[in-house]
Design a protein around this motif. Structure first.
Motif, PDB file in Angstrom:
ATOM      1  N   GLN A 522      12.376  -9.670  27.162  1.00  0.00           N
ATOM      2  CA  GLN A 522      12.226  -8.317  27.709  1.00  0.00           C
ATOM      3  C   GLN A 522      12.968  -8.085  29.018  1.00  0.00           C
ATOM      4  OE1 GLN A 522       9.370 -10.262  26.834  1.00  0.00           O
ATOM      5  NE2 GLN A 522       9.514  -9.369  24.772  1.00  0.00           N
ATOM      6  N   PHE A 523      13.364  -9.149  29.687  1.00  0.00           N
ATOM      7  CA  PHE A 523      13.890  -9.013  31.052  1.00  0.00           C
ATOM      8  C   PHE A 523      15.218  -9.743  31.185  1.00  0.00           C
ATOM      9  CE2 PHE A 523      13.496 -10.264  35.738  1.00  0.00           C
ATOM     10  CZ  PHE A 523      13.975  -9.040  36.177  1.00  0.00           C
ATOM     11  N   PRO A 551       9.320  -3.135  28.774  1.00  0.00           N
ATOM     12  CA  PRO A 551       7.886  -3.464  28.754  1.00  0.00           C
ATOM     13  C   PRO A 551       7.256  -3.334  27.377  1.00  0.00           C
ATOM     14  CG  PRO A 551       8.251  -1.325  29.790  1.00  0.00           C
ATOM     15  CD  PRO A 551       9.593  -1.930  29.567  1.00  0.00           C
ATOM     16  N   VAL A 552       7.747  -2.370  26.594  1.00  0.00           N
ATOM     17  CA  VAL A 552       7.290  -2.227  25.211  1.00  0.00           C
ATOM     18  C   VAL A 552       8.519  -2.033  24.339  1.00  0.00           C
ATOM     19  CG1 VAL A 552       5.062  -1.246  25.859  1.00  0.00           C
ATOM     20  CG2 VAL A 552       6.994   0.269  25.461  1.00  0.00           C
ATOM     21  N   VAL A 621      16.015   3.768  28.750  1.00  0.00           N
ATOM     22  CA  VAL A 621      16.609   3.777  27.407  1.00  0.00           C
ATOM     23  C   VAL A 621      15.467   3.843  26.403  1.00  0.00           C
ATOM     24  CG1 VAL A 621      18.061   2.552  25.758  1.00  0.00           C
ATOM     25  CG2 VAL A 621      18.574   2.412  28.204  1.00  0.00           C
ATOM     26  N   ILE A 622      15.520   4.833  25.515  1.00  0.00           N
ATOM     27  CA  ILE A 622      14.455   5.021  24.524  1.00  0.00           C
ATOM     28  C   ILE A 622      15.044   4.893  23.129  1.00  0.00           C
ATOM     29  CG2 ILE A 622      12.699   6.596  23.625  1.00  0.00           C
ATOM     30  CD1 ILE A 622      12.667   7.916  26.398  1.00  0.00           C
ATOM     31  N   THR A 623      14.588   3.881  22.404  1.00  0.00           N
ATOM     32  CA  THR A 623      15.004   3.678  21.013  1.00  0.00           C
ATOM     33  C   THR A 623      13.785   3.498  20.110  1.00  0.00           C
ATOM     34  OG1 THR A 623      15.236   1.293  21.414  1.00  0.00           O
ATOM     35  CG2 THR A 623      17.210   2.652  21.675  1.00  0.00           C
ATOM     36  N   ALA A 624      12.601   3.907  20.603  1.00  0.00           N
ATOM     37  CA  ALA A 624      11.355   3.666  19.874  1.00  0.00           C
ATOM     38  C   ALA A 624      11.255   4.496  18.604  1.00  0.00           C
ATOM     39  CB  ALA A 624      10.161   3.951  20.787  1.00  0.00           C
ATOM     40  N   ILE A 625      11.885   5.656  18.597  1.00  0.00           N
ATOM     41  CA  ILE A 625      11.842   6.517  17.420  1.00  0.00           C
ATOM     42  C   ILE A 625      13.047   6.219  16.540  1.00  0.00           C
ATOM     43  CG2 ILE A 625      11.838   8.905  16.624  1.00  0.00           C
ATOM     44  CD1 ILE A 625      10.609   9.673  19.313  1.00  0.00           C
TER      45      ILE A 625
END
Length: 877
Positions: A522-523, A551-552, A621-625
């Motif tokens: 994650q890091f 983090p998630v 950065v959002i790739t959750a969807i």
């Protein structure tokens, strides 16, 4: 050195031309994907810019990187790559100025509202040489020399990576706003050929046609309040059908041995000029008997100027190849380019009654033309491989850019009726030699998932030279009046008693270290340190630290901090040009000076220091969807010691004696005249030079979102949205140096007009929207770009008001048809399909008379040409 650099160039253009190693990127690039899959890179795409890891993707990069495929860039009628990039990158700006001499033909672009020379340009990860041209006229990027990106043909590329973050600690000078890395095609087979033709079909907004000149009794003139003649306007906007552009391009990939490849790409573009001038209402001829109009006044064609895109003819050749040696762990690579561009643009029309005209040569006045000839070539030769776990890359390269100016349909007023009408006004030459060694390896440290250590060193040598024009191009002849070729006087070999046509050289060497580690899944953390040592101004250290934390799953935070610098270019240090004006019968020199020229030194000039920057950014950065990718980044860039051109420092004299009061005299002008007279330069009437003049702060936000619909009406749809907001402010302006500090106040070294050009001359915000649909034999691309407000600064103290350019939406549309599958593609489309123009420049009392013939601002971020319609045929093989 000369023999070695020629050898490198020949190697770069030979059959052993290059693979695609990105800046110190030792590992070979991933294999090219088929066109249908590659035209929209996704978050899993491996990137090679901003990292020396071999497995970093767009999504897990700690800094923002845009990846744009060659296919995406080619889906437009405009084949200039800068125009294509401005539709894809929200913070990218490409104004298209006119009547700016060589800048009409060699047009710079910017990133994040900074200068054209504050973005580093790479080809296959190797530093590209800049243009020899210095943009010295009143356009965006005034005072800079940048890479001529439009020399790169889109068809030669596999993709473009745009790093939107400071990267001087990784790549060296210039990488303040970011880095643009052009990756060349490296396929072992296949190819493509395209033919594109288009032209403008437009109604020029609020630029009317006219039926004639309104005359009074006895053929006397009828004048407007601003002293121009009153024309009988028709109320109809002018229609234009011009700018015919033919582009022929092709690329072919061929195998070399069992695993090697060579790609040869070429492009030929022939573009006719455009003209958006308005009717010139000025009186052209002297009054007969001081009372009545000359009959020729009534028949003169008042659309006498040329204001728009220059006429250009480009030839571009790029070669790229690699060949494994022995067991395949070592390979030789090379890439090279050759470019020739012939450009033709115009200056302001010289009226028949103008004191700069010779009626015996041009009884009806003349439009002086500038022919700008660019010859550019470059070559890189390298070898890379792996030894004991270390990946290594050793290369050398040479690049050279030469710009020559021939002035046609002109004259030298001081030579009278014997003046030639064509002059060789000289030229500019810039070259760069570069050698570097990069090594990297993956380390097992006992903690973390993966750590890559990269080390490297580089040596670079630069040269800048001014080629003087022929003597008549700058001569002060016996007939009196303004000497030199009208519109562009020739470069002189001596200014201020000092030779300015000698070769100016410098060299620098640098070393860097970079660590990129995944501490956990994650890091990740990236750190870089670079040392530079220049022969002209000394040394500099720069560092960078970047991190990414997820983090998630599907939501990641990233941030970076770095320092940077930009070395003063040789063009800024040593450019010299002089013009002589006839003022009240006295011939007075106006000069742009190198900082080491005696005249500049007399006025307080000092050696230029590098610009220094501090960059900070943070983002999410959002790739959750599924199929949705969103990135949001905020940034701040502080730049100290920005290099700018001073205002014209004007001296006022009467009969050679400094004057502070009286007609045409000012306390400031008298003081400057005293300084120049005391230094032995009594005929210099105005001078300007470069200074480390201002400190600025730029803050902004980048938002990019993509969404993929894999099955819509049996096809696939890609949606993209981009938004940039950007604001620059001046934190401090340099106080007048040296003896200029004694000039009476108010005295301005870097004035209002130049300051506002720097902070408000580019869009404050920009929105990019696009939809790309593909279904079997049918394709469609729709783009719409909103350019925010821009200010063209005037001079209210002189009665010239600012021009406020309103925000505008520009929409492009293309349809593609594939009657024979992937083999053949037919496309038709339009750029700016709604025929949108920028805000018209205001006219009337207190406004420059020249605005009648330049009805739109050079600061328009989308130009001022109107609707462009085109068709394209593409064949894949």
């Amino acid at each position: 050195m000369a023999h070695l650099t020629r050898s490198i160039l020949l190697a770069g253009l030979s059959s052993l031309a290059v693979a695609t190693p990105a800046a110190a990127q030792e590992a070979p690039p991933p294999a090219a994907a088929p066109a249908a899959a590659a035209d929209r890179p996704d978050e899993a795409t491996i990137v090679v810019t901003g990292t020396r890891r071999t497995d970093r993707t767009v999504a897990d990069s700690p800094v923002p990187v845009d990846v744009i495929s060659s296919e995406t860039l080619s889906q437009s009628g405009h084949t200039e790559i800068n125009r294509a990039l401005t539709q894809e990158v929200p913070s990218f700006n490409f104004p298209q100025p006119s009547i700016t001499d060589g800048t009409d033909v060699i047009r710079p672009a910017t990133l994040r509202g900074l200068g054209p020379d504050q973005t580093l340009v790479l080809i296959n990860g190797k530093r590209r040489h800049t243009s020899a041209l210095l943009n010295i006229n009143g356009s965006v990027g005034r005072g800079t020399s940048a890479v001529d990106v439009n020399l790169i043909p889109t068809i030669a590329l596999s993709r473009v990576e745009v790093l939107r973050d400071g990267a001087a600690a990784q790549y060296g000078s210039d990488a303040i706003a970011g880095v643009i890395n052009f990756q060349l095609r490296s396929a072992r087979s296949g190819g493509k050929a395209t033919a594109t033709y288009g032209q403008y079909f437009t109604h020029v907004d609020d630029v009317q046609t006219y039926d004639g000149v309104v005359v009074g009794p006895g053929n006397t003139p009828v004048t407007a309040p601003d002293t121009t003649l009153v024309l009988d306007y028709t109320g109809n906007d002018r229609r234009r059908r011009d700018g015919e552009t033919l582009t022929l391009a092709g690329v072919i990939g061929l195998p070399i041995g069992a695993e090697g490849q060579i790609n040869i790409a070429g492009e030929f573009q022939d573009r006719n000029g455009t003209n958006r001038t308005g009717a010139d209402p000025r009186r052209q001829y002297n009054l007969i008997g001081g009372v009545t109009l000359d009959p020729r006044e009534l028949t003169f064609n008042r659309f006498s100027h040329r204001y728009g895109d220059a006429k250009t003819r480009d030839t571009k050749i790029f070669v790229n190849a690699d060949l494994p040696l022995g067991d395949g762990e070592t390979e030789v690579y090379a890439f090279g380019s050759y470019n020739d561009r012939q450009g033709n643009s115009a200056g302001f029309y010289r009226l028949p009654s103008d004191a700069r005209n010779v009626p015996a040569i041009y009884p009806d006045g003349f439009l002086p033309l500038i022919t700008t000839d660019t010859d550019d070539y470059a070559g890189t030769l390298g070898v890379r491989g792996e030894l004991s776990g270390w990946r290594w890359d050793l290369s050398g390269q040479y690049g050279r850019d030469r710009v020559d100016f021939t002035i046609k349909n002109t004259l030298n007023r001081s030579l009278g009726a014997d003046s030639p009408t064509e002059f060789d006004s000289g030229g500019l030459i810039y070259s760069q030699s570069l050698f570097n060694l990069d090594v990297s390896r993956d380390l097992a440290l006992g903690f973390g998932n993966k750590t890559t250590l990269a080390l490297g060193a580089e040596y670079r040598r630069e040269m800048f030279d001014i080629r003087p024009g022929e003597p008549d191009s700058y001569a002060n002849g016996p007939a009196g009046g303004a000497p030199g070729a009208q519109v562009f006087a020739g470069f002189q070999p001596i200014i201020g008693g000092q030779r300015v046509d000698e070769k100016n050289k410098r060299h620098n060497w640098s070393a860097y270290a970079e660590v990129d580690t995944d501490i956990t899944d994650q890091f990740s953390v990236q750190a870089a340190l670079r040392y530079e040592n220049y022969s002209d101004f000394g040394s500099d250290w720069n560092w960078k630290l970047a991190a990414r934390f997820e983090p998630v799953d599907g939501i990641a935070l990233r941030a970076s901090a770095s320092t940077g610098f930009r070395a003063p270019s040789l063009q800024q240090q040593f450019y010299a040009a002089q013009a002589t004006n006839n003022v009240a019968g006295a011939l007075l020199d106006t000069v742009t000076l190198p900082v080491d020229n005696p005249v500049a030194i007399a006025l307080g000039a000092t050696p230029l220091e590098p610009e220094r920057s501090k960059n900070y950014s943070a983002g999410v950065v959002i790739t959750a969807i599924r199929r949705l990718n969103v990135t949001l980044d905020v940034y701040q860039i502080d730049i100290d010691n920005r290099i700018v051109v001073t205002d014209n420092l004007a001296a006022t004299r009467i009969a050679g004696v400094p004057c502070s009061v009286g007609a045409g005299c000012t306390p400031q002008g008298g003081a400057i005249a005293t300084i120049l007279n005391n230094a032995g330069f009594p005929t210099v009437s105005a001078a300007r030079f470069f200074v480390n003049g201002v400190d600025t702060r730029t803050r902004g936000l980048d938002l990019v979102a993509t969404y993929r619909v894999p099955d819509l009406f049996a096809g696939r749809l890609n949606l993209t949205a981009g938004f940039n907001i950007n604001k620059t402010k001046i934190r401090e302006i340099l106080a007048a140096p040296g003896v200029l500090a004694e000039v009476p106040q108010p005295f301005v070294l870097f004035g209002r007009q130049e300051s506002l050009r720097l902070v408000k001359g580019q869009p404050r915000n920009k929105i990019n929207l696009s939809a790309d649909y593909e279904r079997d034999w049918l394709g469609l691309t729709l783009r719409s770009t909103r350019y925010g407000k821009v200010l063209e600064a005037g001079s209210p103290a002189s009665g010239i008001q600012d021009v406020h350019l309103a925000a505008k939406w520009i929409t492009d549309l293309e349809f593609r048809f594939k009657p024979m599958g992937e083999r053949l593609t037919l496309a038709v489309g339009g750029n700016n399909i709604f025929d949108i123009y920028p805000t018209n420049s205001p006219l009337g009392v207190g406004m420059p008379i020249t605005r009648y013939v330049t009805p739109f601002s050079n600061f328009s971020p989308f130009g001022f040409n109107g609707r462009f319609l085109y068709g394209r045929v593409s064949v894949n093989f």
